[in-house]
Structure formats: structure tokens, C-alpha cells
Write an enzyme that holds these catalytic residues in place. Structure first.
Site, PDB file in Angstrom:
ATOM      1  N   HIS A 225       0.856  -1.181  -0.044  1.00 58.31           N
ATOM      2  CA  HIS A 225      -0.144  -0.087   0.125  1.00 58.31           C
ATOM      3  C   HIS A 225       0.811   1.366   0.027  1.00 58.31           C
ATOM      4  O   HIS A 225       0.658   2.087   0.973  1.00 58.31           O
ATOM      5  CB  HIS A 225      -0.862  -0.075   1.331  1.00 58.31           C
ATOM      6  CG  HIS A 225      -2.016  -0.959   1.383  1.00 58.31           C
ATOM      7  ND1 HIS A 225      -2.715  -1.317   2.364  1.00 58.31           N
ATOM      8  CD2 HIS A 225      -2.533  -1.746   0.286  1.00 58.31           C
ATOM      9  CE1 HIS A 225      -3.400  -2.287   1.988  1.00 58.31           C
ATOM     10  NE2 HIS A 225      -3.337  -2.860   0.875  1.00 58.31           N
ATOM     11  N   PRO A 226       1.535   1.524  -0.975  1.00 58.86           N
ATOM     12  CA  PRO A 226       2.520   2.712  -0.877  1.00 58.86           C
ATOM     13  C   PRO A 226       1.765   3.826  -1.379  1.00 58.86           C
ATOM     14  O   PRO A 226       1.155   3.803  -2.369  1.00 58.86           O
ATOM     15  CB  PRO A 226       3.844   2.323  -1.887  1.00 58.86           C
ATOM     16  CG  PRO A 226       3.237   1.214  -2.928  1.00 58.86           C
ATOM     17  CD  PRO A 226       2.192   0.591  -2.068  1.00 58.86           C
TER      18      PRO A 226
END
Length: 549
Positions: free
Chosen positions: A472-473
């Protein structure tokens, strides 16, 4: 062949969730000539579409860019795989398919930080605009959009027992995580249609492929954005072995994600001066925040051996089990092959002083050492838990002006002491849930990190040993008006007319949940703002834009 001289109205870079939405919305007006560029290939690999096929897509260079992080001091020097989708649909083609919006407070905080128009009351209609929800229209859902949301088609007794055990610890069972407050435990809703992955390419691109004003090119590696008198005027890219310059007369929108978008800006001379000068890139516009503010959800994967029940481990390690799974899926698109990676979820506070749920569980009826490796041969389940609002911040920067050189990815996990504290609390809470009466019939036995680790220091060590990314960057082109912000509240790059960023990289702070559907929402809002801001430009074309390839 697309024209490289005749300007397009809009050039969109990246055909992930955001790019697919924008291509759909901007090309809806036949007067807008839109070019969508994707570095990866077509989304025609069969395992993309079978839900459990994520096991064969992550780490596969056909579908994944296979990035690696720098060695993380907070993770005992380990380097992690950093999956990013490499096909049409981007990471929606290889992710966990979980439909999650986050919490109302996430968006209210964005607005409070000086970003008007991004509060929960503003973005809820945008979530609904895209949504095609199995439950029909309601206060919180819509069935008129393209982004299909369904219930999962298979369950396991061990997951039902975990939900009951959570209830025994005060975590109420809920049926919908997407009403603004996601606290509770229940089954995730997923982006599937009748047991098949529903990625953003299927949802937003396939229905519009015949629009004559939309051109879609794959295998296009974008190098940089050209500026003319300070304004973004063209995209320079390599396609089919040759350099092409794609001119634009209105706007360029970067939708290459938290890894790709800051890289394009930096190669264009837009970013931190010391980095650019060190790489020999002329500084066209200094923006020190480009590539910074990297946030990600670090999951702690606690694994428990069990008895008196079956998990996917036994089924997948049996020839007859595999045959049965295949036949079941062929028959009615159900069974284990229709599984999302995580079926059961929970949102809970790590301690009473938290204002809202700050932990998310992804509970899986399977276990493995790491993604890409075989399932364990013993029956087990995994309770992955992540800190939803980490304080640790990292960076993503280019290493070279050459776009083929992989970027430097340094998430800086567990560098903030508060994140270590929350990690220890998460492990203790997981152990309390698993030790509850509802699970005792299955005789759970902690395999990882191991029951001998009990002190605060030992739990910090355990988190460093078992922590891994949940992919989930966000945040590397942060939205706001501060000295380290990259785009304003209308997603315009500060100081560069004609250039916007519209993807997860603009999030000031990470949302309290999975990030794919919030990215779809960001693109919906971007499309509205772009069309509102569009000047009245007469159509001066003398030739027709080609149909999509």
C-alpha cells in the site's frame, strides 16, 4: 500509428486504477482527444482473472515490476519484494481485490490540512459514482457505476471461529466496512464479478475501447515530461524501440503510482535539487518533496497451526484437492479458487487511547513463509495485522536518468518508536483473540513469531523479523500547500501549469484500509476538476486521431 506531432488534449501516464478511470471520464466528451500510455502489457494472463491467481502474479515478471526495497534496518536488514502491477489495470490486476474506502476521519484530516473538497462528505459521492454494489442503492452505496463489488463466494470454519473469538474480545461482528467507521470484524467485500477478478481495465477501459477519440498504447516507457516556458507541453517516451514525443495542448496527468509518478517528475528535472544535480539532471523546477513522505502498511503475519479442521494448506497440497478446486471453479466459479487472498477482516484499536480503529486484520485460511513460496504442508491460518496509521516515513527516488533502472525504495519501516509500540500491542491483541474459547476446539499453536517472545523488547524484535509490506505505498507526491508538498488540492503540480498527479502518491496521510478503491476515488475527483478547469480551446486538428491499438 499515433501522432507524435499533432497534440492530444490530454495525455495520461499509467493505466492502473487511476489512469483507467481518467481515460474513461475524459474521453466521454468526443471533443477531447485522449492518449493513455501504459508501460506494461495487456492484462490477458489467465492467472490475473482467477482470484487465487494472485499467488502466481506477485513476483512474476510478466505481471509484476518485481521491485525491491533497500535493506531495512527496522526489519533486521531485510530487503522486501515490492509488488506493482505491470499490465493494464496496474496493481488492481494483482492485488487482493478488497473493496475498502477507509474511515471518514482519514478524509476529514486531509481537508483540515488545507485541502478543501477532500472531506468525507465530499468524497463519499465520488466513491458511489464509480460503484456497482451487490446490495443495490443506499445511503452509502450505488449500483450504477462500473466498479463491481460483491460478497465472497466461499468461507471456512476457521475464519468463522476467528470472528467469534474477536466478538469474545469486544470486537463486534459487522457486515459493511465502508460506511465511514470500519471498526468491527466481518468478511471483506471484493472487486469481483461472479467469482472472477474485476480489475480497473475491465471496469473502465473495455467498455470504451471503440471511442475514436481515445488511444491506448501499451509497452510505453515514459522518460520525462517536457516543459516549454515553464508549462508541461509533451511526454517523451520509448515505444517499440524508438523515442517518441507525445504533444499535449491541455494537460498531462501522471497516474503511474507512488513508485512511478515521482520518478517521472524527477527525470523531468522536477524534484529535490541535491538528488537531481547528483544524477546530472538539469533542475527545471525545484520541488524538494517529490519522492518523500512514503507511507506503507507493514503487516505482521502471525501464523497458527491448527487441528480438527481443514485449511487451504491441505487442499492445495493434495492432487485430489487441486482437482476438486478446479472442477468447483469451472462449475460455478466458487470454491477456493474464487478466494480473495484475505477473506475475513477486522478493524480495532490497539489501545483505548486511540481515537478510532488503528489496526487492520487480514485473516487467511492458509500459511506460507512468504509470497511466491509453497503453502505449508501442515494445517494453519494466518492472522496478518497492520498499523493503519504508521508514523514512519520513507522515500522513493530514481537512481539514474535512465527509466529502465529500478528506483531506490526506502520505506524506513518501524523507524518511529510509536510504530514499534503499536506493533507490540498488535501481537498481544492477536494472541488474546486466538486464545479465546471460540478457537480452542482447533487447538491453535503459534508457529510465528513464537510464544516464547513476550517482553516488549522481544515483541519489537518479532515485528522486525516477521513484518512485510501489504503493498500500500502512498504519499510520494503529497497534496497540500506546505514546503514539502507536490500538488495542490486540485492535484496541480506546484509551479508547473498543465501538469497534474492523480494517484495514491498524492495522499497526505495513508488511509485506514486498502488503497485501491481510494485511488479510484482520487481519479474520479481529478476528472471532475480537470473538466471544470478546461479552457475553451477550439479544435484545430487537421487529421484524425487513430483508434486504440
Amino acid at each position: 500509428m499515433p501522432s507524435t506531432h499533432l497534440p492530444y488534449d490530454y495525455v495520461i501516464v499509467g493505466a492502473g486504477p487511476a489512469g483507467c478511470v481518467l481515460a474513461n471520464r475524459l474521453s466521454a466528451d468526443p471533443r477531447n482527444h485522449v492518449l493513455l500510455l501504459e508501460a506494461g502489457g495487456q492484462d490477458n494472463y489467465p492467472w490475473i482473472h482467477v482470484p487465487v491467481g494472485y499467488l502466481y502474479c506477485i513476483g512474476n515478471p510478466r505481471t509484476d515490476w518485481c521491485f525491491k526495497t533497500e535493506a531495512q534496518s527496522g526489519l533486521q536488514g531485510r530487503s522486501l519484494g515490492y509488488p506493482r502491477g505491470k499490465v493494464l489495470g496496474g496493481s488492481s490486476s494483482i492485488n487482493g481485490m478488497i473493496y475498502m474506502r477507509g474511515q471518514a476521519g482519514d478524509y476529514d484530516r486531509w481537508a483540515a490540512q488545507g485541502n478543501p473538497g477532500w472531506a468525507w462528505s465530499d468524497v463519499l459521492p465520488l466513491f458511489k459514482h464509480s460503484e456497482n454494489h451487490f446490495g443495490g442503492a443506499s445511503e452509502f452505496h450505488s449500483d450504477q457505476g462500473e466498479w463491481r463489488v460483491e460478497q465472497q463466494r466461499y468461507s471456512w470454519p476457521i475464519l468463522d471461529a476467528f470472528r467469534d473469538a474477536a466478538a469474545e474480545n469486544g470486537i463486534a461482528s459487522v457486515s459493511d466496512f465502508n460506511v465511514g467507521d470500519n471498526q468491527g470484524c466481518g468478511y471483506f467485500q471484493v472487486n469481483q464479478r461472479s467469482g472472477v477478478r474485476w480489475n480497473s481495465s475491465k471496469a473502465f477501459l473495455r467498455p470504451i475501447l471503440k471511442r475514436p477519440n481515445l488511444t491506448i498504447l501499451t509497452g510505453v516507457q515514459v522518460n520525462r515530461v517536457n516543459l516549454e516556458e515553464g508549462r508541461a507541453c509533451a511526454v517523451v517516451a520509448r515505444w517499440q524501440g524508438e523515442e517518441h514525443v507525445f504533444n499535449v495542448r491541455r494537460e498531462i496527468i501522471l497516474c503511474a503510482g507512488s513508485v512511478g509518478s515521482p520518478g517521472i517528475l524527477q527525470r523531468s528535472g522536477i524534484g529535490p535539487r541535491p538528488l537531481l544535480e547528483n544524477l546530472g539532471i538539469a533542475v527545471r523546477h525545484e520541488l524538494p518533496g517529490v519522492g518523500g513522505n512514503l507511507q506503507d502498511h507493514l503487516q505482521l503475519r502471525l501464523i497458527y497451526k491448527v487441528s480438527n479442521t481443514r485449511t487451504l494448506n491441505q487442499v492445495a497440497n493434495s492432487l485430489w484437492g487441486k482437482v476438486g478446486m478446479g472442477l468447483r471453479y469451472l462449475y460455478d466459479r466458487s470454491g477456493p479458487l474464487a478466494m480473495a487472498p484475505s477473506q475475513l477482516g477486522a478493524f480495532v484499536k490497539s489501545s483505548p487511547e486511540q481515537a478510532s480503529a488503528n489496526l487492520q486484520y487480514h485473516v487467511q485460511p492458509l500459511s506460507l513463509e512468504r509470497f511466491g513460496e509453497p503453502l505449508h504442508r501442515f494445517p494453519a491460518f494466518t492472522a496478518s495485522v497492520c498499523n493503519l496509521r504508521p508514523l514512519s516515513r520513507g522515500r522513493i527516488d530514481i537512481r539514474s536518468a535512465d527509466p529502465d533502472v529500478a528506483p531506490l525504495i526506502d520505506p524506513n519501516y518501524l523507524s518511529d518508536p510509536e510504530d514499534l509500540k503499536v506493533a507490540a500491542q498488535a501481537i498481544r491483541l492477536t494472541r488474546r483473540i486466538v486464545d479465546s474459547p471460540a478457537l480452542r476446539v482447533f487447538k491453535p499453536e503459534e508457529y510465528l513469531p513464537g510464544p516464547a517472545l513476550q517482553t516488549e523488547e522481544q515483541l519489537h524484535e518479532a515485528a522486525a523479523r516477521i513484518g512485510t509490506t501489504i503493498f500500500h505505498p502512498v504519499g510520494t507526491c503529497r497534496m497540500g500547500n506546505g514546503p514539502l508538498d507536490v500538488v495542490d488540492a486540485r492535484l496541480r503540480v506546484h509551479g508547473i501549469p498543465g501538469l497534474r498527479v492523480a494517484d495514491a502518491s498524492i495522499m497526505p496521510d495513508i488511509v485506514s484500509g486498502n488503497t485501491c478503491s481510494p485511488t479510484v476515488m482520487i481519479a474520479e475527483k481529478a476528472a471532475q476538476m480537470i473538466l471544470e478547469d478546461a479552457p475553451a480551446v477550439p479544435d484545430i486538428r487537421t487529421e484524425e486521431i487513430p483508434v486504440p491499438l
